[in-house]
Write a protein that holds these residues in place. Structure first.
Motif, PDB file in Angstrom:
ATOM      1  N   ASP A 156       0.800  -1.223   0.000  1.00  0.00           N
ATOM      2  CA  ASP A 156       0.000   0.000   0.000  1.00  0.00           C
ATOM      3  C   ASP A 156       0.834   1.275   0.000  1.00  0.00           C
ATOM      4  O   ASP A 156       0.414   2.296  -0.524  1.00  0.00           O
ATOM      5  CB  ASP A 156      -0.943   0.022   1.212  1.00  0.00           C
ATOM      6  N   ASN A 157       2.011   1.247   0.591  1.00  0.00           N
ATOM      7  CA  ASN A 157       2.854   2.439   0.700  1.00  0.00           C
ATOM      8  C   ASN A 157       3.775   2.650  -0.502  1.00  0.00           C
ATOM      9  O   ASN A 157       4.517   3.612  -0.545  1.00  0.00           O
ATOM     10  CB  ASN A 157       3.703   2.367   1.973  1.00  0.00           C
ATOM     11  N   ASP A 158       3.757   1.727  -1.471  1.00  0.00           N
ATOM     12  CA  ASP A 158       4.638   1.808  -2.636  1.00  0.00           C
ATOM     13  C   ASP A 158       4.023   2.693  -3.720  1.00  0.00           C
ATOM     14  O   ASP A 158       2.849   3.039  -3.669  1.00  0.00           O
ATOM     15  CB  ASP A 158       4.896   0.411  -3.211  1.00  0.00           C
ATOM     16  N   LEU A 159       4.842   3.047  -4.712  1.00  0.00           N
ATOM     17  CA  LEU A 159       4.376   3.743  -5.903  1.00  0.00           C
ATOM     18  C   LEU A 159       4.809   2.951  -7.133  1.00  0.00           C
ATOM     19  O   LEU A 159       5.914   2.396  -7.153  1.00  0.00           O
ATOM     20  CB  LEU A 159       4.947   5.159  -5.982  1.00  0.00           C
ATOM     21  N   TYR A 160       3.951   2.930  -8.150  1.00  0.00           N
ATOM     22  CA  TYR A 160       4.220   2.222  -9.403  1.00  0.00           C
ATOM     23  C   TYR A 160       4.586   3.256 -10.474  1.00  0.00           C
ATOM     24  O   TYR A 160       3.848   4.211 -10.703  1.00  0.00           O
ATOM     25  CB  TYR A 160       2.974   1.441  -9.827  1.00  0.00           C
ATOM     26  N   PHE A 161       5.742   3.065 -11.135  1.00  0.00           N
ATOM     27  CA  PHE A 161       6.236   3.980 -12.172  1.00  0.00           C
ATOM     28  C   PHE A 161       6.284   3.270 -13.515  1.00  0.00           C
ATOM     29  O   PHE A 161       6.599   2.069 -13.592  1.00  0.00           O
ATOM     30  CB  PHE A 161       7.667   4.447 -11.848  1.00  0.00           C
ATOM     31  N   HIS A 162       6.021   4.030 -14.592  1.00  0.00           N
ATOM     32  CA  HIS A 162       6.115   3.481 -15.945  1.00  0.00           C
ATOM     33  C   HIS A 162       6.407   4.623 -16.904  1.00  0.00           C
ATOM     34  O   HIS A 162       5.739   5.662 -16.869  1.00  0.00           O
ATOM     35  CB  HIS A 162       4.791   2.808 -16.322  1.00  0.00           C
ATOM     36  N   ALA A 163       7.412   4.442 -17.755  1.00  0.00           N
ATOM     37  CA  ALA A 163       7.704   5.440 -18.778  1.00  0.00           C
ATOM     38  C   ALA A 163       6.555   5.444 -19.781  1.00  0.00           C
ATOM     39  O   ALA A 163       5.968   4.406 -20.078  1.00  0.00           O
ATOM     40  CB  ALA A 163       9.027   5.120 -19.469  1.00  0.00           C
ATOM     41  N   ASP A 164       6.238   6.601 -20.303  1.00  0.00           N
ATOM     42  CA  ASP A 164       5.109   6.743 -21.217  1.00  0.00           C
ATOM     43  C   ASP A 164       5.534   6.461 -22.659  1.00  0.00           C
ATOM     44  O   ASP A 164       5.350   7.286 -23.550  1.00  0.00           O
ATOM     45  CB  ASP A 164       4.508   8.143 -21.080  1.00  0.00           C
ATOM     46  N   ASP A 199       8.598  11.220 -20.819  1.00  0.00           N
ATOM     47  CA  ASP A 199       7.636  11.402 -19.732  1.00  0.00           C
ATOM     48  C   ASP A 199       7.467  10.077 -18.990  1.00  0.00           C
ATOM     49  O   ASP A 199       7.522   9.006 -19.593  1.00  0.00           O
ATOM     50  CB  ASP A 199       6.270  11.839 -20.273  1.00  0.00           C
ATOM     51  N   VAL A 200       7.261  10.161 -17.699  1.00  0.00           N
ATOM     52  CA  VAL A 200       7.034   8.985 -16.851  1.00  0.00           C
ATOM     53  C   VAL A 200       5.832   9.296 -15.963  1.00  0.00           C
ATOM     54  O   VAL A 200       5.677  10.428 -15.509  1.00  0.00           O
ATOM     55  CB  VAL A 200       8.272   8.685 -15.971  1.00  0.00           C
ATOM     56  N   PHE A 201       4.981   8.298 -15.747  1.00  0.00           N
ATOM     57  CA  PHE A 201       3.884   8.504 -14.814  1.00  0.00           C
ATOM     58  C   PHE A 201       4.045   7.569 -13.620  1.00  0.00           C
ATOM     59  O   PHE A 201       4.720   6.553 -13.699  1.00  0.00           O
ATOM     60  CB  PHE A 201       2.511   8.312 -15.477  1.00  0.00           C
ATOM     61  N   TYR A 202       3.440   7.967 -12.518  1.00  0.00           N
ATOM     62  CA  TYR A 202       3.404   7.084 -11.347  1.00  0.00           C
ATOM     63  C   TYR A 202       2.027   7.155 -10.708  1.00  0.00           C
ATOM     64  O   TYR A 202       1.328   8.165 -10.806  1.00  0.00           O
ATOM     65  CB  TYR A 202       4.519   7.393 -10.354  1.00  0.00           C
ATOM     66  N   VAL A 203       1.646   6.019 -10.113  1.00  0.00           N
ATOM     67  CA  VAL A 203       0.320   5.885  -9.502  1.00  0.00           C
ATOM     68  C   VAL A 203       0.423   5.073  -8.221  1.00  0.00           C
ATOM     69  O   VAL A 203       1.433   4.412  -7.960  1.00  0.00           O
ATOM     70  CB  VAL A 203      -0.684   5.211 -10.464  1.00  0.00           C
ATOM     71  N   ASP A 204      -0.653   5.100  -7.460  1.00  0.00           N
ATOM     72  CA  ASP A 204      -0.763   4.272  -6.258  1.00  0.00           C
ATOM     73  C   ASP A 204      -0.998   2.811  -6.663  1.00  0.00           C
ATOM     74  O   ASP A 204      -1.532   2.547  -7.752  1.00  0.00           O
ATOM     75  CB  ASP A 204      -1.925   4.740  -5.389  1.00  0.00           C
ATOM     76  N   PRO A 205      -0.648   1.870  -5.813  1.00  0.00           N
ATOM     77  CA  PRO A 205      -0.808   0.449  -6.135  1.00  0.00           C
ATOM     78  C   PRO A 205      -2.232   0.037  -6.485  1.00  0.00           C
ATOM     79  O   PRO A 205      -2.430  -0.808  -7.353  1.00  0.00           O
ATOM     80  CB  PRO A 205      -0.348  -0.278  -4.874  1.00  0.00           C
ATOM     81  N   ASP A 206      -3.227   0.648  -5.849  1.00  0.00           N
ATOM     82  CA  ASP A 206      -4.613   0.244  -6.125  1.00  0.00           C
ATOM     83  C   ASP A 206      -5.107   0.704  -7.496  1.00  0.00           C
ATOM     84  O   ASP A 206      -6.193   0.333  -7.923  1.00  0.00           O
ATOM     85  CB  ASP A 206      -5.557   0.715  -5.021  1.00  0.00           C
ATOM     86  N   GLN A 207      -4.308   1.490  -8.207  1.00  0.00           N
ATOM     87  CA  GLN A 207      -4.652   1.931  -9.553  1.00  0.00           C
ATOM     88  C   GLN A 207      -4.104   0.994 -10.626  1.00  0.00           C
ATOM     89  O   GLN A 207      -4.371   1.189 -11.802  1.00  0.00           O
ATOM     90  CB  GLN A 207      -4.104   3.341  -9.797  1.00  0.00           C
ATOM     91  N   LYS A 265      -1.776  -9.762 -23.183  1.00  0.00           N
ATOM     92  CA  LYS A 265      -0.944 -10.495 -22.234  1.00  0.00           C
ATOM     93  C   LYS A 265       0.224  -9.614 -21.780  1.00  0.00           C
ATOM     94  O   LYS A 265       0.901  -9.000 -22.588  1.00  0.00           O
ATOM     95  CB  LYS A 265      -0.405 -11.766 -22.880  1.00  0.00           C
ATOM     96  N   GLY A 266       0.426  -9.549 -20.484  1.00  0.00           N
ATOM     97  CA  GLY A 266       1.519  -8.766 -19.925  1.00  0.00           C
ATOM     98  C   GLY A 266       1.196  -7.299 -19.729  1.00  0.00           C
ATOM     99  O   GLY A 266       1.953  -6.568 -19.106  1.00  0.00           O
ATOM    100  N   ALA A 267       0.052  -6.849 -20.272  1.00  0.00           N
ATOM    101  CA  ALA A 267      -0.335  -5.446 -20.145  1.00  0.00           C
ATOM    102  C   ALA A 267      -1.013  -5.214 -18.792  1.00  0.00           C
ATOM    103  O   ALA A 267      -1.542  -6.141 -18.183  1.00  0.00           O
ATOM    104  CB  ALA A 267      -1.271  -5.051 -21.273  1.00  0.00           C
ATOM    105  N   LEU A 268      -0.984  -3.985 -18.363  1.00  0.00           N
ATOM    106  CA  LEU A 268      -1.642  -3.589 -17.117  1.00  0.00           C
ATOM    107  C   LEU A 268      -2.632  -2.483 -17.408  1.00  0.00           C
ATOM    108  O   LEU A 268      -2.434  -1.679 -18.322  1.00  0.00           O
ATOM    109  CB  LEU A 268      -0.613  -3.094 -16.104  1.00  0.00           C
ATOM    110  N   LEU A 269      -3.684  -2.421 -16.636  1.00  0.00           N
ATOM    111  CA  LEU A 269      -4.677  -1.369 -16.743  1.00  0.00           C
ATOM    112  C   LEU A 269      -4.419  -0.382 -15.608  1.00  0.00           C
ATOM    113  O   LEU A 269      -4.361  -0.770 -14.445  1.00  0.00           O
ATOM    114  CB  LEU A 269      -6.080  -1.963 -16.622  1.00  0.00           C
ATOM    115  N   ILE A 270      -4.235   0.878 -15.979  1.00  0.00           N
ATOM    116  CA  ILE A 270      -4.029   1.933 -14.984  1.00  0.00           C
ATOM    117  C   ILE A 270      -5.325   2.726 -14.894  1.00  0.00           C
ATOM    118  O   ILE A 270      -5.828   3.219 -15.908  1.00  0.00           O
ATOM    119  CB  ILE A 270      -2.867   2.870 -15.380  1.00  0.00           C
TER     120      ILE A 270
END
Length: 127
Positions: free
Chosen positions: A21-29, A71-79, A92-97
Motif C-alpha cells: 500500500d505504501n509503494d508507488l508504481y512507475f512506468h515510462a510513457d 515522460d514517466v507517470f506514477y500511480v498508487d498500487p490500487d490503480q 498479455k503482460g499489459a496492465l490497466l491503470i
C-alpha cells in the motif's frame, strides 16, 4: 545522492514483486517500458520520486531509441490492475491503470556510474 529503493520488474509485470500500500508504481510513457516500483514511495521525498522516474525512463525503449527526454507517470498500487473490466480485452503482460496519473514531464535520460567500495553502481543522474 539519495538511496532509491526500486524494484525493476521488467517488461512483464512480475507478481513476485509484491506492491504494498505504501509503494508507488512507475512506468515510462513509451511502448516497451519496464514496470518500476518505488518501495515505501508514499513516504519518499521529491528527489527520490524524481530518481525513480529517471530510472524508469532509462530502462525503457526510450534509451534504446536514443531519446534525450521521456515522460514517466506514477500511480498508487490500487490503480494498477492486471485484468480488464468485463467485456474489454487486455493484452498479455499489459496492465490497466485507472484514475489520475501523476506525470513527470521531460525527464532527462541520464545514468551515472559510481564507485562504491570495490563495486561499480549505476544510479539515476540528477544534477
Amino acid at each position: 545522492m539519495a538511496k532509491v529503493k526500486c524494484s525493476h520488474c521488467g517488461l512483464e509485470f512480475d507478481e513476485s514483486v509484491m506492491i504494498k500500500d505504501n509503494d508507488l508504481y512507475f512506468h515510462a510513457d513509451v511502448h516497451g517500458a519496464a514496470s518500476v516500483i518505488l518501495k515505501d514511495g508514499k513516504n519518499a521525498d521529491e528527489k527520490e520520486i524524481l530518481e525513480a522516474g529517471i530510472y524508469s525512463a532509462c530502462y525503457s525503449s526510450a534509451w534504446k531509441r536514443g531519446l534525450l527526454v521521456c515522460d514517466v507517470f506514477y500511480v498508487d498500487p490500487d490503480q494498477v490492475q492486471k485484468s480488464a473490466p468485463a467485456g474489454e480485452y487486455l493484452a498479455k503482460g499489459a496492465l490497466l491503470i485507472t484514475g489520475k496519473k501523476n506525470v513527470l514531464k521531460d525527464l532527462e535520460l541520464k545514468l551515472v556510474v559510481c564507485v562504491e567500495g570495490d563495486a561499480l553502481k549505476i544510479v539515476p543522474g540528477i544534477d
